[in-house]
Design a protein around this motif. Structure first.
Motif, PDB file in Angstrom:
ATOM      1  N   LEU A  63       0.819  -1.211   0.000  1.00  0.00           N
ATOM      2  CA  LEU A  63       0.000   0.000   0.000  1.00  0.00           C
ATOM      3  C   LEU A  63       0.857   1.266   0.000  1.00  0.00           C
ATOM      4  N   GLU A  64       2.067   1.184   0.555  1.00  0.00           N
ATOM      5  CA  GLU A  64       2.958   2.339   0.615  1.00  0.00           C
ATOM      6  C   GLU A  64       3.665   2.628  -0.704  1.00  0.00           C
ATOM      7  N   GLN A  65       3.605   1.701  -1.651  1.00  0.00           N
ATOM      8  CA  GLN A  65       4.300   1.868  -2.918  1.00  0.00           C
ATOM      9  C   GLN A  65       3.474   2.718  -3.890  1.00  0.00           C
ATOM     10  N   PRO A  66       4.128   3.256  -4.950  1.00  0.00           N
ATOM     11  CA  PRO A  66       3.365   3.970  -5.987  1.00  0.00           C
ATOM     12  C   PRO A  66       2.259   3.064  -6.542  1.00  0.00           C
ATOM     13  N   PHE A  67       1.076   3.626  -6.703  1.00  0.00           N
ATOM     14  CA  PHE A  67      -0.092   2.857  -7.149  1.00  0.00           C
ATOM     15  C   PHE A  67      -0.386   1.689  -6.201  1.00  0.00           C
ATOM     16  N   GLY A  68      -0.025   1.869  -4.918  1.00  0.00           N
ATOM     17  CA  GLY A  68      -0.156   0.790  -3.948  1.00  0.00           C
ATOM     18  C   GLY A  68      -1.572   0.284  -3.777  1.00  0.00           C
ATOM     19  N   LYS A  69      -2.552   1.193  -3.804  1.00  0.00           N
ATOM     20  CA  LYS A  69      -3.939   0.771  -3.615  1.00  0.00           C
ATOM     21  C   LYS A  69      -4.382  -0.163  -4.745  1.00  0.00           C
ATOM     22  N   VAL A  70      -4.010   0.189  -5.973  1.00  0.00           N
ATOM     23  CA  VAL A  70      -4.366  -0.653  -7.120  1.00  0.00           C
ATOM     24  C   VAL A  70      -3.674  -2.007  -7.014  1.00  0.00           C
ATOM     25  N   LEU A  71      -2.373  -1.986  -6.667  1.00  0.00           N
ATOM     26  CA  LEU A  71      -1.615  -3.230  -6.545  1.00  0.00           C
ATOM     27  C   LEU A  71      -2.207  -4.123  -5.458  1.00  0.00           C
TER      28      LEU A  71
END
Length: 276
Positions: A63-71
């Motif tokens: 979730l902390e990564q770029p586009f984390g929510k999508v991932l």
């Protein structure tokens, strides 16, 4: 000719096969990330304790990564697919385990796996959608507490712990005996690919068995001390390994879990999927 055609097995429904392969990929990714975070925590390569290297820690890391929510939503969907596939294996007996005691035991294992991964998928969906997540060990603590509240609850929780330890020992046995090779039987793999899968699977099943064994031990400790907070999960198992045996063993188990994730990737590509 008509009778011969009727006797031939029909190909698996494509949607079930896709669900299984996507689920195996998602499961492999989670194991790789769990192993990676545990390895980094063992050698001080990332801030955070070993207890942050469990599945919930992985979800928060994604979730902390770029586009984390999508991932994270994609991972949650993959875990939901994996859960559905396991339930189909249990209820439709797609592996043809039968209805004898051994067969029903294996199907019960598929059912338990389906329910468990369904819970993981729900937790990932909730975190991705901002509904929050459960505290560390809360699910196991809640289970331990509810069991301890029952008549003969301590003995029931000890039996659960022994069952989890038994499952862990069986995982180790599968790895050492190469029984897991049946997962890709009939795939006509190249020799080099098969050898790679054998090595990854062996390390993965042994590491997974060690973690499961420790989780079972924590359940027994919770029962003996009548303290549900002692019912820990993967993160607590990592902390126990490092505090008792040092960073080297924790790092080795972490690498084994990464290997198990890689084995899931190879299963996703090569394993024949039975659905009927």
């Amino acid at each position: 000719m008509k009778n011969i055609t009727a006797a031939m097995p029909s190909p698996p429904p494509k949607w079930v096969e896709r669900f299984a392969r996507i689920g195996l990929l998602a499961n492999g990714l989670v194991y790789c990330l769990v192993g990676l975070l545990a390895f980094m925590a063992a050698f001080g390569l990332r801030k955070g304790s070993q207890e942050n290297a469990d599945r919930e820690g992985v979800f928060k890391f994604v979730l902390e990564q770029p586009f984390g929510k999508v991932l994270l939503l994609l991972i949650a969907l993959g875990l939901a697919f994996y859960s559905l596939w396991r339930l189909i294996q249990a209820l439709k007996d797609t592996e043809q385990r039968g209805e004898n005691l051994k067969g029903l035991g294996r199907r019960a294992g598929y059912l338990f796996s389906g329910v468990m991964y369904g819970g993981f998928a729900i937790a990932a969906f909730r975190l991705a959608l901002g509904s929050g997540g459960s505290g560390k060990g809360d699910q196991r603590e809640t289970l331990a507490q509810k069991v301890l509240e029952q008549p003969m609850g301590q003995w029931l929780l000890i039996l659960i712990g022994l069952g989890v330890i038994g499952s862990g020992l069986y995982q180790i046995y599968r790895g050492v005996s190469n029984k897991y090779k049946k997962k890709v039987a009939g795939s006509n793999l190249k020799h080099e690919t098969e050898e790679m899968m054998v090595r990854a699977g062996k390390a993965g099943y042994v590491a997974r068995g060690i973690v499961w064994g420790l989780i079972g031990y924590f359940f027994i400790q919770a029962a003996l001390h009548f303290n549900p907070s002692e019912a820990g999960g993967t993160g607590q198992a990592f902390r126990f390994l490092e505090s008792s045996f040092g960073s080297i063993l924790l790092g080795a188990v972490a690498v084994g879990l990464i290997c198990y994730g890689a084995f899931m990737f190879m299963r996703a590509k090569y394993q024949p999927i039975k659905t009927a």
